[in-house]
Design an enzyme around this catalytic site. Structure first.
Site, mmCIF file in Angstrom:
data_model
loop_
_atom_site.group_PDB
_atom_site.id
_atom_site.type_symbol
_atom_site.label_atom_id
_atom_site.label_comp_id
_atom_site.label_asym_id
_atom_site.label_seq_id
_atom_site.Cartn_x
_atom_site.Cartn_y
_atom_site.Cartn_z
ATOM 1 N N GLU A 114 48.506 4.806 -28.726
ATOM 2 C CA GLU A 114 49.872 4.201 -29.129
ATOM 3 C C GLU A 114 49.517 3.663 -30.594
ATOM 4 O O GLU A 114 48.706 2.331 -30.415
ATOM 5 C CB GLU A 114 50.781 3.527 -28.344
ATOM 6 C CG GLU A 114 51.314 4.295 -27.228
ATOM 7 C CD GLU A 114 52.440 3.359 -26.518
ATOM 8 O OE1 GLU A 114 53.434 3.080 -26.993
ATOM 9 O OE2 GLU A 114 51.933 2.584 -25.616
ATOM 10 N N ARG A 154 39.528 1.282 -16.017
ATOM 11 C CA ARG A 154 39.566 0.467 -17.111
ATOM 12 C C ARG A 154 38.719 -0.442 -17.210
ATOM 13 O O ARG A 154 37.975 -0.751 -16.328
ATOM 14 C CB ARG A 154 41.205 -0.322 -17.224
ATOM 15 C CG ARG A 154 42.226 0.501 -17.447
ATOM 16 C CD ARG A 154 43.485 -0.362 -17.559
ATOM 17 N NE ARG A 154 43.521 -1.343 -18.344
ATOM 18 C CZ ARG A 154 44.103 -1.336 -19.297
ATOM 19 N NH1 ARG A 154 45.266 -0.637 -19.214
ATOM 20 N NH2 ARG A 154 44.315 -2.401 -20.332
ATOM 21 N N LYS A 208 48.731 -6.419 -25.620
ATOM 22 C CA LYS A 208 49.438 -6.519 -27.382
ATOM 23 C C LYS A 208 50.341 -7.832 -27.451
ATOM 24 O O LYS A 208 50.174 -8.434 -28.312
ATOM 25 C CB LYS A 208 49.778 -5.240 -27.630
ATOM 26 C CG LYS A 208 48.672 -4.346 -27.911
ATOM 27 C CD LYS A 208 49.540 -2.746 -27.923
ATOM 28 C CE LYS A 208 48.178 -1.951 -27.891
ATOM 29 N NZ LYS A 208 48.938 -0.322 -27.855
#
Length: 784
Positions: free
Chosen positions: A278, A493, A503
């Site tokens: 993204e 992950r 973020k």
């Protein structure tokens, strides 16, 4: 009948084919295997004579079929059960070959002749044949066997036997091979080493040996590392291009094979992957694993990898994130085959959404966002509204007739985690970085991702574990629209301790003034690691070392630091720098002018270049390299203990200590002698020094957080902002460094001898160098 009674009956059924009670109870824990095994046993009983019980050999094969087969060929099990009961499939090797054949030909009608040929069905290899073939193979290799005895690679013998008798039982072959080798060679005595061998002579400590690679051979002397795919291990054994239907859970439709042929025609059978970030923030260390996995897997298989921006959230996306992501991908050493955007396909995605509505597989819903949160969402009261009504409302959504949140398009499917009817489109009145103001409805990840994968003919859609809940909707949507369906593979992950990568949380750290920006070297964003001096090869090596696991990975940052040291140790030129300077005046300096010395950039390999430094009557040493009260094992400079100067060939002896008003030493008066002069004893140690040095600023970094998991409320009840290490950055403006750094550019890396690895910060100017300490020379031994 109660559930407990049912389970006891199943346990008895499973024991009837040879499973022990513990294995039978373990099997019950897997509902899918239990259902399949129960069906398989009952079908086998119908095929066998009533008086015959299922033998253990047949039972083992029935159990293997129920646990080793895949969902998409369950309808063909009737063929395999009959072969097993007729004892035409005699071992697991044949069974697995038969399963592979059906996975490669998963449509009716089944070509039974081809199936039987591919799996050796009906072929009976007798013990006599096994004995005879092994005798022949051993006879052909007898000379070498007698010479090498049990050092001979017996795997080659077994491989030769397997070539001649493909369908022989592996255990029977191995047992017979062991018997015949024992008969020929006697007992295996290769562990009895001769005690008369002379020990190898140790290498002289003064001999210079060129280090060609590090001990583990992952890093070469030019800094190149072994590829990600070489180190990633068994997790890369995925399906071959075009064999999507062989993977667990893949959904077959009447059109699957035709769509697969078209896919292969377009790709030429290449592996095709994509990295789909993204563009709403800076990439972090977890993304490095995704980049290496997607690009590395494609590269390893001579395939291609797209960089595809998942730009479906216009209010969060900025141009700097688009360019920053590409910059990092290239910095890590990867070149995208093509750069694409989810928004490139907005027109096609909109047309497909209308198709879904026409097929009664999607509808317009007016439930609010809060009503759709969680996993136990009630069925929408608008789920069965007329198709034409949903089509008109969807058009109204596109034309801006609804406010944000007043309507969504939802798909009629259930996700892997049980969530009902995921949203496909929502309303957002926001300017889009690529499509401008053309759209006010934007597709979701659940709708967009699989269809973009299909359009780009992705063969392996690699994503992190949290997207496993979307796998069923991924397959459902491609098949609902009758388009090519890739395979989604999930992996764990990568997370590091002592940091946050969210973020939102990094933005909070910036707003609160804890860090300066996204590239603050205390963070683990990739721009921050680059600024701190981490080489891209070290980050790639770290990703390769941890490999691809299916479980979540939370690692200590020391593992990453170790990879950085390995790479910088063979790529960072050595220079001398002094962090806390102590002035030293040589009273008998042997020359009126400064002496120029040529110093190798890599002392262990002088062919790799050098730089020039000055040696003069005034030098500076580390304050910690002098003490007036030396301990017994102290090897540096002291009033009655001379010390050598690195690279200079001189030994200095203290004559006088000059102090300040606090009685602290501020200058040493010393004499010097050549280390080669007669009667000079070899000093206990050598220290680094600088003269005519360049003043510089040194920024030293420590962990940003005090606890390993600052996000964990059990460890940090007050939240991550209360866990900040106030000493995470120290700035030294008094450091001195030699001329080996002259003309250095931002991000150039050096090893400051005896101090650590450092990188030139972009804040540097021609007259003022700023260095970031990348890592220390050795691992920090403090407790975690």
């Amino acid at each position: 009948m109660t559930a407990s009674t049912d389970n006891e009956a199943r346990i008895a059924l499973f024991q009837s084919i040879g499973l022990n009670e513990q294995k039978a109870r373990e099997t019950l824990k897997n509902q899918e295997v239990t259902r399949l095994l129960e069906t398989t046993i009952n079908e086998a009983k119908n095929l066998l004579p009533k008086e015959n019980q299922i033998s253990k050999s047949i039972g083992n094969l029935l159990y293997a079929l129920s646990t080793r087969s895949k969902q998409q060929i369950h309808t063909f099990h009737r063929y395999l059960i009959k072969y097993i009961c007729d004892e035409k499939i005699k071992n697991e090797l044949q069974l697995l070959a038969a399963i592979d054949y059906l996975l490669a030909h998963p449509t009716e009608p089944v070509d039974q002749k081809a199936l039987e040929e591919s799996a050796g069905i009906g072929i009976n290899v007798t013990p006599e044949e096994i004995e005879r073939i092994i005798e022949e193979v051993i006879a052909q290799n007898k000379t070498k066997l007698m010479e090498q005895r049990y050092e001979f690679p017996t795997g080659t013998l077994l491989g030769e036997v397997r070539k001649r008798m493909k369908w022989a039982d592996g255990k029977a072959v191995k047992a017979e091979m062991d018997v015949q080798l024992l008969d020929l060679l006697g007992p295996n005595d290769r562990s009895a080493k001769s005690t008369t061998e002379k020990p190898k002579t140790a290498t002289s400590t003064t001999e210079k040996v060129k280090p060609t690679t590090t001990a583990n051979n992952d890093v070469q002397d030019n800094g190149k590392i072994r590829s990600f795919a070489d180190l990633a291990g068994e997790a890369l054994n995925f399906h071959k291009p075009g064999e999507n239907y062989k993977t667990e859970g893949y959904v077959m439709t009447p059109k699957t094979m035709d769509l697969m042929k078209e896919h292969l025609k377009t790709t030429g059978g290449q592996v095709v992957t994509r990295f789909p970030p993204e563009p709403n923030g800076i990439l972090h260390i977890g993304h490095a694993k995704a980049i290496n996995f997607n690009f590395g897997y494609a590269k390893h298989n001579n395939g291609i990898c797209y960089l595809r921006y998942d730009d479906t959230n216009p209010e969060k996306e900025e141009e700097k994130f688009f360019t920053g992501i590409l910059d990092i991908v290239k910095w890590l050493g990867y070149e995208p085959y093509k750069i694409t955007h989810a928004s490139d396909q907005f027109d096609q995605l909109y047309e497909w959404a209308k198709q879904l509505i026409r097929r009664n597989l999607a509808y317009i819903c007016h439930q609010k966002g809060d009503e759709l949160k969680g996993h136990n969402v009630a069925e929408s009261p608008w789920r069965n509204r007329p198709i034409e009504e949903s089509l008109q409302l969807f058009e109204d959504m596109k034309n801006g007739k609804f406010a944000e949140g007043e309507a969504t398009l939802r798909m009629k499917c259930v996700m892997e985690d049980g969530k009902l009817d995921p949203v496909a489109y929502r309303i957002k009145y926001a300017h889009h970085a690529k499509s401008g103001d053309k759209w006010c409805i934007y597709p979701t990840y659940d709708y967009t991702h699989c269809l973009n994968d299909s359009i780009e003919n992705i063969s392996h859609s690699l994503c992190t574990k949290e997207f496993q809940a979307r796998r069923s909707s991924y397959y459902w949507l491609c098949n609902a629209l009758d388009v090519y369906c890739p395979v989604q593979w999930e992996y764990g992950r990568l997370n590091l301790q002592y940091t946050v990568t969210s973020k939102r949380k990094i933005q909070k750290l910036i707003v609160e003034g804890v860090v300066n920006d996204w590239d603050d070297p205390r963070l683990y964003t990739l721009t921050a690691l680059r600024r701190r001096g981490f080489p891209p090869e070290a980050i790639n090596l770290f990703c390769a070392r941890i490999g691809v696991t299916m479980s979540q990975t939370v690692l200590h940052p020391d593992m990453l630091d170790a990879c950085v040291r390995e790479v910088l140790n063979v790529t960072a030129p050595r220079v001398m720098a002094v962090m806390e300077p102590l002035k030293v005046t040589i009273t008998n300096f042997p020359n009126g002018n400064a002496i120029e010395l040529t110093v190798p950039n890599f002392p262990a390999d002088e062919s790799r270049g050098s730089h020039t430094i000055k040696f003069d009557s005034v030098i500076y040493i580390e304050k910690s390299d002098f003490t007036e009260k030396p301990a017994k094992d102290y090897k540096r400079l002291a009033p009655n203990q001379p010390c050598g100067l690195r690279h200079a060939g001189y030994i200095i002896t203290v004559q006088e200590v000059i102090r300040d008003s606090n009685n602290e030493p501020v200058e040493l008066k010393v004499t010097c002698q050549k280390a080669t002069d007669e009667g000079i004893s070899k000093p206990k140690g050598f220290i680094h020094w600088v003269s005519h040095a360049n003043k510089c600023e040194i920024r030293t970094y420590d962990r940003l957080f005090n606890h390993p998991n600052p996000d964990d409320p059990k460890e940090v009840p007050g939240g991550f902002l209360t866990d900040i290490n106030t000493n995470s950055l120290t700035i030294n403006t008094n450091a001195l460094v030699d001329d080996g750094v002259k003309n250095a550019k931002p991000y150039d890396k050096f090893q400051f001898e005896r101090v650590g690895f450092f990188s030139v910060d972009p804040d540097s100017t021609d007259n003022h160098y700023v260095f970031n300490r990348t890592v220390t020379l050795k691992e920090d031994k403090r407790s975690s």
